[in-house]
Design a protein around this motif. Structure first.
Motif, PDB file in Angstrom:
ATOM      1  N   ASP A   2       0.973  -1.228   0.289  1.00 58.24           N
ATOM      2  CA  ASP A   2      -0.037  -0.068   0.255  1.00 58.24           C
ATOM      3  C   ASP A   2       0.716   1.275  -0.171  1.00 58.24           C
ATOM      4  O   ASP A   2       1.749   1.417   0.896  1.00 58.24           O
ATOM      5  N   TYR A   3       0.565   2.309  -1.072  1.00 56.34           N
ATOM      6  CA  TYR A   3       1.798   3.283  -1.292  1.00 56.34           C
ATOM      7  C   TYR A   3       0.430   4.508  -1.187  1.00 56.34           C
ATOM      8  O   TYR A   3       1.231   6.030  -1.168  1.00 56.34           O
ATOM      9  N   SER A   4      -0.317   5.039  -0.743  1.00 55.64           N
ATOM     10  CA  SER A   4      -1.315   5.729  -0.439  1.00 55.64           C
ATOM     11  C   SER A   4      -1.044   6.410   0.657  1.00 55.64           C
ATOM     12  O   SER A   4      -1.724   7.978   0.802  1.00 55.64           O
ATOM     13  N   ALA A   9       5.465  11.904  -5.916  1.00 55.65           N
ATOM     14  CA  ALA A   9       6.942  11.790  -5.886  1.00 55.65           C
ATOM     15  C   ALA A   9       7.421  11.040  -5.228  1.00 55.65           C
ATOM     16  O   ALA A   9       8.375  10.171  -5.742  1.00 55.65           O
ATOM     17  N   GLU A  10       6.982  10.611  -3.676  1.00 53.92           N
ATOM     18  CA  GLU A  10       7.646   9.774  -2.877  1.00 53.92           C
ATOM     19  C   GLU A  10       6.522   8.465  -3.906  1.00 53.92           C
ATOM     20  O   GLU A  10       7.794   7.058  -3.728  1.00 53.92           O
ATOM     21  N   ILE A  14       9.317   5.345  -5.604  1.00 50.99           N
ATOM     22  CA  ILE A  14       9.589   3.838  -5.013  1.00 50.99           C
ATOM     23  C   ILE A  14       9.317   3.387  -6.483  1.00 50.99           C
ATOM     24  O   ILE A  14       9.685   2.468  -6.332  1.00 50.99           O
ATOM     25  N   LEU A  15       8.848   3.719  -7.465  1.00 49.71           N
ATOM     26  CA  LEU A  15       7.987   2.560  -8.087  1.00 49.71           C
ATOM     27  C   LEU A  15       9.782   2.779  -9.328  1.00 49.71           C
ATOM     28  O   LEU A  15      10.202   1.264  -9.497  1.00 49.71           O
TER      29      LEU A  15
END
Length: 104
Positions: A2-4, A9-10, A14-15
Motif C-alpha cells: 500500500d503506497y497510499s 513524488a515519493e 519508489i516505483l
C-alpha cells in the motif's frame, strides 16, 4: 504493498527504484543462465557456428534452468503463503485466547 500514505513524488521514486531492482534481477538471472549454459555446452572454438551437439545442449540447459527457476519461485511463494497463514493464526490465537487469565 500500500503506497497510499506516500505523496505522488515519493510513489514515483519508489516505483522507479522497484523497476531498477527488477531490471537488475532480470539481468543477473539472464547472465547466470548464459554463463552456466555456455560453460557447460560450448567446448569447440574452431568454428563460428554451433555444432548440433552444442545446440541441443544449450536448449536442454536453458529449459532446465528456466524450469528450475520457476520451481524455486513456486516453492518460495508457497513458503511465504504458509508463513503469512501461520502469522495470521498466531495473531488470532493471541487476540481471542483471553490473555494470561483467559477462560480457565
Amino acid at each position: 504493498m500500500d503506497y497510499s500514505h506516500y505523496n505522488d513524488a515519493e510513489r514515483a521514486h519508489i516505483l522507479k527504484l522497484l523497476e531498477q531492482k527488477q531490471m537488475r534481477d532480470f539481468m543477473k538471472f539472464y547472465s547466470n543462465l548464459v554463463d552456466r549454459c555456455f560453460n557447460d555446452c560450448i567446448n569447440d572454438f574452431t568454428s563460428k557456428t554451433l555444432t548440433t551437439k552444442e545446440e541441443t545442449c544449450i536448449q536442454r540447459c536453458t529449459d532446465k534452468f528456466l524450469k528450475h527457476n520457476e520451481r524455486v519461485g513456486q516453492r518460495f511463494a508457497e513458503y511465504n503463503q504458509n508463513m503469512a497463514a501461520q502469522a495470521q493464526q498466531n495473531l488470532g490465537s493471541r487476540s481471542g485466547g483471553g490473555g494470561w487469565f483467559g477462560g480457565q
